[in-house]
Enzyme design. Structure first.
Site, PDB file in Angstrom:
ATOM      1  CG  ASP A   7      50.953  40.544  40.561  1.00 49.00           C
ATOM      2  OD1 ASP A   7      50.616  39.631  39.791  1.00 49.00           O
ATOM      3  OD2 ASP A   7      50.532  40.658  41.731  1.00 49.00           O
ATOM      4  CD  GLU A   9      44.658  37.238  40.200  1.00 45.32           C
ATOM      5  OE1 GLU A   9      44.124  36.778  41.218  1.00 45.32           O
ATOM      6  OE2 GLU A   9      45.145  36.530  39.308  1.00 45.32           O
TER       7      GLU A   9
HETATM    8 MG   LIG Z   1      49.308  39.601  43.021  1.00 40.88          MG
END
Ligand SMILES: [Mg+2]
Length: 203
Positions: A7, A9
């Site tokens: 991922d 963020e």
């Molecule tokens: Mg995230």
């Protein structure tokens, strides 16, 4: 052979929408996939708020341009590339993620895209496919790769569960509590140790 799917963020860069909330003063925009498990509910609400306050794609991009990778993220990615390849798998959008990916040295980016009108208002979002993160793991499996997946939020869970090793990185307590069987790691240093072990054991 292992690849890493991570991922973006909350793992390598700050939460984009939290930053937009802070810069615009629109408190409701700070909700993220860390708090709301239904991504479509979350995105529809965000776009409504941007339209209500007349904020354009450019306004959001201006905030994003101020963001820097989290402390230690670049060093971790440099190290990771000595061990294996990194694919960033995010539920964000090309229009938002591109400048951040550039700062990370351009790992492969798999994400969604936005539809904007002539005034630059974001009218809609286009998912590349439903449950895209999980599909990335399935696709890599079909190519005979094994996958270490890293994420911090509700929208990462299906990817983490489908991967050969799923790691919750610095998740909020609610996500960790709801998935007590997933390994939780809180520092890049620990992440290095765990990934090294997995890859070395495989060789
Ligand atoms: Mg995230």
């Amino acid at each position: 052979m292992y690849l890493v799917c991570s991922d973006l963020e909350g793992v390598f860069v700050p939460e984009i929408w939290v930053s937009v909330s802070q810069h615009t003063g629109i408190d409701e925009l700070k909700l993220t996939t860390r708090e709301i498990s239904d991504y479509n509910v979350l995105m529809k609400r965000r776009l409504e708020l941007l339209q209500k306050y007349g904020l354009t794609l450019r306004d959001v991009q201006n905030v994003i341009s101020l963001l820097k990778p989290l402390p230690g993220a670049l060093e971790f990615i440099d190290w990771l590339r000595t061990k294996t390849q990194l694919i960033v798998v995010t539920d964000s959008f090309t229009e938002f993620a591109e400048p951040l990916i550039r700062q990370l040295g351009r790992p492969t980016l798999l994400c969604h895209h936005l539809t904007t009108d002539k005034e630059g208002i974001i009218r809609d979002y286009n998912l590349r496919q439903e449950d895209a993160k999980r599909h990335v793991v399935d696709a890599l499996h079909s190519l005979m790769y094994k996958v270490i997946a890293i994420g911090d939020s509700y929208n990462d869970i299906s990817m983490l569960r489908r991967a050969d090793h799923g790691i919750l990185y610095n998740p909020p307590q609610n996500v960790a509590d709801e998935h007590p069987d997933l390994e939780v790691i809180k520092t890049y240093q620990s992440l290095r140790r765990v990934i090294s072990q997995i890859i070395d054991d495989d060789e």
